[in-house]
Design an enzyme around this catalytic site. Sequence first.
Site, PDB file in Angstrom:
ATOM      1  N   HIS A  53       0.819  -1.223   0.000  1.00  0.00           N
ATOM      2  CA  HIS A  53       0.000   0.000   0.000  1.00  0.00           C
ATOM      3  C   HIS A  53       0.851   1.270   0.000  1.00  0.00           C
ATOM      4  O   HIS A  53       0.313   2.377  -0.131  1.00  0.00           O
ATOM      5  CB  HIS A  53      -0.941   0.032   1.208  1.00  0.00           C
ATOM      6  CG  HIS A  53      -2.022  -1.001   1.157  1.00  0.00           C
ATOM      7  ND1 HIS A  53      -2.872  -1.141   0.089  1.00  0.00           N
ATOM      8  CD2 HIS A  53      -2.393  -1.950   2.057  1.00  0.00           C
ATOM      9  CE1 HIS A  53      -3.719  -2.126   0.327  1.00  0.00           C
ATOM     10  NE2 HIS A  53      -3.442  -2.637   1.503  1.00  0.00           N
ATOM     11  N   ASP A  97      -2.823 -10.296  -2.525  1.00  0.00           N
ATOM     12  CA  ASP A  97      -3.437  -9.826  -1.283  1.00  0.00           C
ATOM     13  C   ASP A  97      -4.917  -9.519  -1.535  1.00  0.00           C
ATOM     14  O   ASP A  97      -5.313  -9.158  -2.647  1.00  0.00           O
ATOM     15  CB  ASP A  97      -2.712  -8.569  -0.819  1.00  0.00           C
ATOM     16  CG  ASP A  97      -3.050  -8.151   0.591  1.00  0.00           C
ATOM     17  OD1 ASP A  97      -2.266  -8.457   1.506  1.00  0.00           O
ATOM     18  OD2 ASP A  97      -4.113  -7.512   0.790  1.00  0.00           O
ATOM     19  N   ASP A 123      -4.859 -12.579   3.352  1.00  0.00           N
ATOM     20  CA  ASP A 123      -6.135 -12.128   3.896  1.00  0.00           C
ATOM     21  C   ASP A 123      -7.312 -12.463   2.986  1.00  0.00           C
ATOM     22  O   ASP A 123      -8.440 -12.019   3.228  1.00  0.00           O
ATOM     23  CB  ASP A 123      -6.106 -10.631   4.217  1.00  0.00           C
ATOM     24  CG  ASP A 123      -5.390  -9.794   3.189  1.00  0.00           C
ATOM     25  OD1 ASP A 123      -4.940 -10.337   2.170  1.00  0.00           O
ATOM     26  OD2 ASP A 123      -5.279  -8.567   3.405  1.00  0.00           O
TER      27      ASP A 123
END
Length: 347
Positions: free
Chosen positions: A164, A200, A289
Amino acid sequence: MRTVYSEDHRLHDGKHELLEGQFMKVHESPSRADIVIGRVRSAGLGEIIAPQEFGLEPILKVHDEGLVRFLENAWDDWAATGRTFDALPHVWPVPGLSRGALGRRLSDCIDGKLGYYAIDAGTPIMSGTWAAVRASANVALTAQKLVATGEKSAFALCRPPGHHAGSDFYGGYCFLNNAGIAAQAFRDQGARRIAILDVDYHHGNGTQQMFYERGDVLTISLHADPEQEFPYFIGYADEIGAGAGEGYHMNLPLPWGTDWQGYSAALDRAMKRIEQYGAEALIVSLGLDTFEHDPISRFKLAEADYQRLGQRIAWADLPTLFVMEGGYAVEALGVNTVNVLMGFEQR
């Protein structure tokens, strides 16, 4: 497969984050890396080594010096105001609020700097953050060196994660973009074409921003649809790169509830694009995740699916660097991570 790991990750241990309107304990905790390294050991994945020191030069190849110096000094600047709790931003330079360059102006005040560089209020800074961030980048660079010098694969157990973080911003638990730093290192060492595959649950917005106008690093992200999920404002399918990078970025947004059937179809598209591109090395931003029991995510991959994920990545038959990203179902994180890596090794 060798794993690169640093105990310095423990120096970053945030106490609180603001998530969905609630002030809560940070999900990105030291226990994540502890669980993963424990599973690496118990599964006999391979040798575990400490990172080498590479200095700031490879970091500054892809990150703005202003961001790097801010991260280096942020805690001292925060503590100088008398505050002993974690540093979080509380105001941002949205359009119309600032007349500075690019619509924002950098304040001399630490609170202004936090809002200038951060994209959210979920990424706390504390006394040990910079040391942990530096160690995480060195973990990625050490693992990259293993692959660049002939090893088929390596696992960089990076914490904090990185995807990110953009060239001049941080957030989403990420401070420096470990996958991006490693990609540039491959390029600097002579590789012509590098691919980054981000698996992700959340869109790799920092990686996209970093390489969006470049054709020498293909970036592909499979993630929850930004119409529904963080980071919301980026990650749509029509974002394909710009300028020299047009056609060298692919987003594959998927709806809440996606299971292996839907996910594997998108993964096949991604792997075919990597093959077409002719990448000389592959970096996998390995977020777990996507797991069905992850507390902040809404995909439905099961433990066995992660072996399939590793097997599918292996079909590319490329030198491959795995870089740890997200995953917050902590008790299952080690099993799921190692399932990918052992699936890649077909064992």
